[in-house]
Enzyme design. Structure first.
Site, PDB file in Angstrom:
ATOM      1  N   TYR A 142     -10.108  77.618  73.442  1.00 57.90           N
ATOM      2  CA  TYR A 142     -10.496  78.696  74.347  1.00 57.90           C
ATOM      3  C   TYR A 142     -12.021  78.671  74.441  1.00 57.90           C
ATOM      4  O   TYR A 142     -12.714  79.047  73.514  1.00 57.90           O
ATOM      5  CB  TYR A 142      -9.980  80.026  73.809  1.00 57.90           C
ATOM      6  CG  TYR A 142     -10.350  81.265  74.608  1.00 57.90           C
ATOM      7  CD1 TYR A 142     -10.836  81.179  75.908  1.00 57.90           C
ATOM      8  CD2 TYR A 142     -10.185  82.538  74.058  1.00 57.90           C
ATOM      9  CE1 TYR A 142     -11.162  82.309  76.627  1.00 57.90           C
ATOM     10  CE2 TYR A 142     -10.505  83.674  74.771  1.00 57.90           C
ATOM     11  CZ  TYR A 142     -10.992  83.557  76.045  1.00 57.90           C
ATOM     12  OH  TYR A 142     -11.323  84.693  76.757  1.00 57.90           O
ATOM     13  N   LYS A 171      -8.470  76.352  77.667  1.00 59.54           N
ATOM     14  CA  LYS A 171      -8.671  77.438  78.623  1.00 59.54           C
ATOM     15  C   LYS A 171     -10.171  77.517  78.886  1.00 59.54           C
ATOM     16  O   LYS A 171     -10.957  77.829  77.986  1.00 59.54           O
ATOM     17  CB  LYS A 171      -8.167  78.773  78.071  1.00 59.54           C
ATOM     18  CG  LYS A 171      -8.487  79.964  78.971  1.00 59.54           C
ATOM     19  CD  LYS A 171      -8.162  81.292  78.306  1.00 59.54           C
ATOM     20  CE  LYS A 171      -8.647  82.462  79.165  1.00 59.54           C
ATOM     21  NZ  LYS A 171      -8.412  83.775  78.499  1.00 59.54           N
TER      22      LYS A 171
END
Length: 314
Positions: A142, A171
């Site tokens: 992330y 992400k």
């Protein structure tokens, strides 16, 4: 965990839920269950919990694990579950990731360690260590430099993707769209890349992205999921309809960030009766009167995409 063995199936709109609290600040599991049901009924392709929108840094590990358990029970393996398990310490990250694995998560979303500002070599070792502890659990990085003060370089993502079998995706929550392209160019389209920037969700699909983890799905889950499905359909009319939804979502996207996310979205969800309280934990605060005026204006502009209800979760 039926998607764990094939993480390539984790595509589309993965809704990153808020963590609802009661007025006195306790985690509200009843409202959380209602939010998960709302996402499933609206057609979201997956559910995430414990990302930035979920206020993880304001919760204890016990609270985060209990919330994961509630979400996993409500999801019931119907769609992929991608909980956030990262922290600024390796010990806590491993503890949270182990809990996610045991609760049946399909992959773990691991934020870059914040505050420390590690080098690219340190980031490589961090993710290789986490992934090595859980070889049967897909690991997704992330990347959110606006909150962590560190950016995972495309070359580091490529190195991890080559070297670590269960490092499957990232992400990307950066407004640098060149970054998206360079990551996919280095790694190939086999790497799963989701956009965490709302207004880059649709553009990323043109580069070969796997979908998006967009906070606006808290308010308009059906529209966000439909945007992905229309793009995947691929015919000219569907692509035009996907672009139309992208632009129609603009007011709700702006609403999210009138003040620090997730305070505005929690206020709206409470007004709609989807959660019992709009409470956010310190250091966040509820929207100011000036902020509320702007939120109301934007909600009026984009409110046709967010279903209205007035029912306290049960």
């Amino acid at each position: 965990m039926r998607f764990r063995s094939d993480p390539s199936a984790i595509r589309g709109s993965i809704a990153p839920l808020v963590t609802p609290f009661t007025d006195d600040g306790a985690v509200d599991h009843r409202s959380l269950r209602a939010l998960v049901r709302f996402q499933l009924e609206s057609g979201s392709h997956g559910v995430s919990l414990g990302g930035s929108t979920g206020e993880p840094s304001a919760q204890s590990t016990d609270e985060r694990i209990a919330a994961m358990r509630t979400a996993a029970e409500e999801i019931g393996d119907r769609v992929p579950f991608l909980p956030g398990t990262g922290s600024h310490t390796l010990e806590e990250t491993l503890l949270m990731t182990a809990a996610a694995r045991d609760l049946g998560a399909d992959a773990a979303l691991v934020i870059t360690p914040y505050y420390a500002r590690p080098t690219q070599e340190a980031l490589y070792k961090w993710y290789a260590t986490v992934a090595g502890e859980f070889p049967d659990l897909p690991i997704v990085a992330y990347n959110v430099p606006s909150r962590t003060a560190v950016d995972i370089a495309p070359e580091t993502v490529g190195r991890l993707f080559r070297d670590v079998e269960n490092f499957v995706g990232v992400k990307e929550t950066t407004k640098d769209f060149e970054h998206f392209s360079r990551v996919l160019h280095i790694c190939g389209r086999e790497l799963l890349v989701w956009s965490g920037i709302e207004l880059l969700c649709l553009p990323l699909l043109a580069l070969g992205g796997a979908g998006f983890v967009s906070a606006v799905a808290n308010l308009a889950p059906a529209a966000v999921a439909r945007m992905y499905e229309l793009w995947e359909a691929g015919d000219p009319d569907s692509l035009a309809a996907a672009r139309d939804l992208h632009y129609r979502l603009h007011p709700l996207v702006d609403l999210l960030f009138v003040e620090t996310n997730p305070a505005p979205v929690k206020w709206v969800l409470h007004q709609q009766g989807r959660i019992a309280s709009a409470h956010v934990r310190p250091p966040l605060t509820s929207p100011t009167e000036t902020g509320l005026a702007r939120i109301r204006t934007l909600l009026a502009e984009g409110g046709d995409l967010t279903p209205q209800i007035r029912k306290v979760p049960s």
